[in-house]
Design a protein around this motif. Sequence first.
Motif, short mmCIF file in Angstrom:
data_model
loop_
_atom_site.label_atom_id
_atom_site.label_comp_id
_atom_site.label_asym_id
_atom_site.label_seq_id
_atom_site.Cartn_x
_atom_site.Cartn_y
_atom_site.Cartn_z
N GLU A 266 10.13 35.13 5.94
CA GLU A 266 9.51 34.81 7.22
C GLU A 266 8.06 34.36 7.05
O GLU A 266 7.61 33.41 7.70
CB GLU A 266 9.59 36.01 8.15
CG GLU A 266 9.11 35.74 9.57
CD GLU A 266 9.30 36.92 10.49
OE1 GLU A 266 9.08 36.75 11.71
OE2 GLU A 266 9.69 38.01 10.01
N VAL A 269 7.79 30.76 5.72
CA VAL A 269 8.08 29.78 6.77
C VAL A 269 6.86 29.59 7.68
O VAL A 269 6.52 28.47 8.06
CB VAL A 269 9.33 30.19 7.58
CG1 VAL A 269 9.48 29.32 8.82
CG2 VAL A 269 10.57 30.05 6.71
N LYS A 270 6.20 30.69 8.01
CA LYS A 270 4.97 30.60 8.81
C LYS A 270 3.89 29.81 8.07
O LYS A 270 3.14 29.02 8.67
CB LYS A 270 4.46 31.99 9.16
CG LYS A 270 5.34 32.75 10.14
CD LYS A 270 4.81 34.16 10.39
CE LYS A 270 5.70 34.93 11.37
NZ LYS A 270 5.22 36.32 11.56
N LYS A 273 4.68 26.17 8.13
CA LYS A 273 4.37 25.64 9.45
C LYS A 273 2.87 25.39 9.59
O LYS A 273 2.44 24.39 10.19
CB LYS A 273 4.85 26.62 10.52
CG LYS A 273 4.76 26.10 11.94
CD LYS A 273 5.40 27.08 12.92
CE LYS A 273 5.42 26.54 14.33
NZ LYS A 273 6.11 27.48 15.27
N VAL A 324 11.07 23.82 9.10
CA VAL A 324 10.71 25.06 9.78
C VAL A 324 11.51 25.31 11.05
O VAL A 324 12.03 26.43 11.25
CB VAL A 324 9.19 25.10 10.08
CG1 VAL A 324 8.85 26.23 11.04
CG2 VAL A 324 8.41 25.27 8.78
N GLU A 328 13.32 29.11 11.21
CA GLU A 328 12.57 30.21 11.81
C GLU A 328 13.47 31.33 12.33
O GLU A 328 13.19 32.52 12.09
CB GLU A 328 11.68 29.69 12.94
CG GLU A 328 10.42 29.00 12.45
CD GLU A 328 9.56 28.52 13.58
OE1 GLU A 328 8.35 28.84 13.59
OE2 GLU A 328 10.08 27.79 14.47
N LYS A 329 14.53 31.00 13.03
CA LYS A 329 15.37 32.04 13.61
C LYS A 329 16.10 32.86 12.53
O LYS A 329 16.38 34.03 12.71
CB LYS A 329 16.37 31.46 14.59
CG LYS A 329 17.40 30.51 13.99
CD LYS A 329 18.35 29.99 15.07
CE LYS A 329 19.39 29.04 14.50
NZ LYS A 329 20.31 28.54 15.55
#
Length: 336
Positions: A266, A269-270, A273, A324, A328-329
């Motif tokens: 997670e 991914v942030k 982004k 992304v 994300e989910k």
Amino acid sequence: MRTNRKAAGRTAAALLTACALALVAGCSGSGGKDSEDKADDGEGGTAAKTPRMKIAMVTHSGEGDTFWDIVQSGAKVAAAKDNVQFLYAANKEGKEQAQLIQSYIDQDVDGLVVSLAKPEAVKAVLAKAAAAGIPVVTINSGAEFSEPFGALGHIGQDEAIAGEAVGEELNKRGKKKALCVIHEQGNVSLEGRCAGVEKTFEGTVENLNVEGTNMPATTSSIEAKLQSGKDIDTVVTLGAPFAAASVKAKESAGSGAEINTFDLNEDVVKQLKAKEIGFAVDQQPYLQGYLAVDELWLHKNNGNVIGGGKPVLTGPALVTEKDVPALEKFTARGTR
């Protein structure tokens, strides 16, 4: 999301296998009373009506390595579906890993899932598992040792191919000098990744060994290297938690190096982004755990061997900020 062409065929085969396994679960043979116990498969389903199994996984995970949380997530879902009691233990030291494997042999488990980061340390105990009639599936690391050590098969990415894909991507990005951060000395998979990068990268690669279980020390080591090596224009970390450490180190060192990493979670991914990381290599750890448990269950109940005993590849795929929205989910729920 871009998948290395050498791996694409076998990665697709692994995904198709996963879909086929779900169908097999629905038509399993009946077992005893224990086999009828309901189990949560993540969607409120029930366990397969096959005899209860006990499967243990032993990995080389260091403390706080979120990669292995994702592996376990996949294994637990497969275990619930397959009416399997799932056990897990880990130690980053090969000797201790061998002792954990022996403890599960002593418990007479029905199958073992083992990572081979330090293969020679567990070679003898895996021979004991074979002598006891306990099938083994290897995952993640040490693919080349899987068959010689008597395993049914190996599930993971080819580390050399993954490293080569990174080297090729760095060429496209115009990089000239890479720092490859190895967070566990003696881990054959990590060494293979850096070697793969060096093979295809047209610039130069310098390896940096850090103490992966001590994140402050790791951050300081990377910072010091970036301060002294102003020509380093990219840092390649070999695990998701170390990408964050490199971002901090870069900022403190005043470096302009691009941070790239193996593995996904997670936080990565942030960071993708926010464009703090250029790209990540996804080897789908959830799939590694899921398929390993399923393979042992299928072998027990239907005599199957996924991939015909050859390595089943779950990566690599290169992901960037463009991927992304789709990721994300999944990373938020701990499955990617």
